[in-house]
Write an enzyme that holds these catalytic residues in place. Structure first.
Site, PDB file in Angstrom:
ATOM      1  N   ARG A   8       0.838  -1.205   0.000  1.00 40.30           N
ATOM      2  CA  ARG A   8       0.000   0.000   0.000  1.00 40.30           C
ATOM      3  C   ARG A   8       0.874   1.257   0.000  1.00 40.30           C
ATOM      4  O   ARG A   8       0.504   2.268  -0.615  1.00 40.30           O
ATOM      5  CB  ARG A   8      -0.993  -0.002   1.174  1.00 40.30           C
ATOM      6  CG  ARG A   8      -2.042   1.125   1.082  1.00 40.30           C
ATOM      7  CD  ARG A   8      -3.266   0.895   1.964  1.00 40.30           C
ATOM      8  NE  ARG A   8      -4.092  -0.180   1.472  1.00 40.30           N
ATOM      9  CZ  ARG A   8      -5.017  -0.045   0.507  1.00 40.30           C
ATOM     10  NH1 ARG A   8      -5.252   1.133  -0.026  1.00 40.30           N
ATOM     11  NH2 ARG A   8      -5.703  -1.083   0.101  1.00 40.30           N
ATOM     12  N   HIS A  42       1.753   1.660  -3.515  1.00 42.15           N
ATOM     13  CA  HIS A  42       0.542   2.093  -4.216  1.00 42.15           C
ATOM     14  C   HIS A  42       0.328   3.601  -4.049  1.00 42.15           C
ATOM     15  O   HIS A  42      -0.067   4.299  -4.986  1.00 42.15           O
ATOM     16  CB  HIS A  42      -0.648   1.304  -3.658  1.00 42.15           C
ATOM     17  CG  HIS A  42      -1.978   1.676  -4.235  1.00 42.15           C
ATOM     18  ND1 HIS A  42      -2.889   2.428  -3.540  1.00 42.15           N
ATOM     19  CD2 HIS A  42      -2.532   1.418  -5.430  1.00 42.15           C
ATOM     20  CE1 HIS A  42      -3.968   2.611  -4.294  1.00 42.15           C
ATOM     21  NE2 HIS A  42      -3.778   2.009  -5.445  1.00 42.15           N
TER      22      HIS A  42
END
Lengths: 212, 212
Positions: A42, A45
């Site tokens: 994440r 991301h």
């Protein structure tokens, strides 16, 4: 389209999953610590920066402890309004927690001025006075991490987790190493200069999504 | 301190200036476009990522035009609550502008669902209906940039500036190139995958600080 630029056809609801697929592909056989993968991915991301696969440091058991505390209603203290804006507050509230950010509080501004310190440092003192289980998500101010270190050394605070990811050039690297030098404080730290409020928020969200 | 970690002694009020000194030192003789230096350096300050010295693309006269429009009270539309939180709203208000973010609006959610598109794209339609001078600061959603491109091509919108800095893996690179393909739209774009709400906000703030 009048240009030759080709868009990939992905449904709105599938964009995030497709992004994580690409990240997993490009990470290849990069070794990640079991149980930390959703957090590392994440961060990549959020930043499109694969450096987080190497820079993120997790103390042993930090993720498991944080998940248990969040499940039991722990709250999060952050050092920017951007961090607060980015944390999934509805998900946190589902378990009983809330997000605190004291940076715009007048008493904090006054205490910082009186003490010749930053509002970020003074807001850590305010957090220490809450006397409840807290996760600290520090994405901006190294002075907040330094103050957390001092409060812990003085026995005045025992954070359930410190997410230490300030970004920048002055005392950022050192403040993170200070947190890592604490023996009994669970932490997730992005070593080096990189980090940010967006990274702080995304680590909180990664933990919250792991609860479901 | 019980550890060997040495903190640099810098007064709170001097941390930012010291950071910019370090950035300028480390940039060395990297060529930057005259008049864009405060923006490039603030992006590096926000991210600790010197890649922005190469990836930021400015259309000719974009900065000057944006400064003039901000001075005359232009408002900013952004695609995340984090971006809104990060923009210096007091500074913007001094000149008469405000920050719009329609991402949490119910009519936008409804329009997105009905149209099979993202809320970010639907929120660009809402912005187009305002009929006032607008700067778009897009730090998250490539679908917002694609929709801006379409609205401009259809003659339904004429942004004063597009800050095109979404981050990620699906259509991010392409959406930025679409914006750069527009002949008469001033833009500041971070080519490639990198960017973010923090970068979008910091470019807005760099512009606002250049006004003083």
């Amino acid at each position: 389209m009048e240009t030759h630029i080709e868009l990939e056809k992905v449904l709105p609801a599938e964009i995030e999953a497709r992004s994580f697929e690409i990240i997993t592909e490009e990470l290849g056989d990069m070794p990640l610590i079991p149980g930390t993968e959703p957090i590392v991915k994440r961060c990549i991301h959020t930043s499109a920066d694969f450096a987080y696969a190497r820079s993120l440091h997790f103390t042993e058991g930090a993720v498991e402890h944080a998940l248990e505390m969040l499940r039991n209603g722990a709250s999060i203290v952050t050092d920017t309004q951007m961090g607060r804006a980015g944390i999934n507050k509805a998900r946190l509230a589902k378990y009983g927690g809330q997000v605190y950010c004291f940076m715009s509080d007048e008493d904090v501004a006054g205490a910082a001025k009186a003490g010749g310190t930053t509002r970020a440092a003074a807001s850590m003192d305010k957090a220490a006075s809450l006397g409840e289980p807290l996760i600290f998500a520090i994405g901006n101010a190294p002075t907040a991490l330094v103050r957390l270190y001092e409060l812990i050394q003085e026995g005045r605070l025992r954070p359930e987790l410190i997410i230490g990811v300030p970004v920048g050039f002055v005392n950022v690297v050192q403040s993170k190493e200070l947190i890592l030098s604490l023996k009994d404080t669970p932490s997730i730290v992005a070593r080096g200069r990189k980090g940010g409020s967006n990274i702080a928020a995304c680590i909180c969200n990664a933990l919250l999504y792991m609860l479901d």
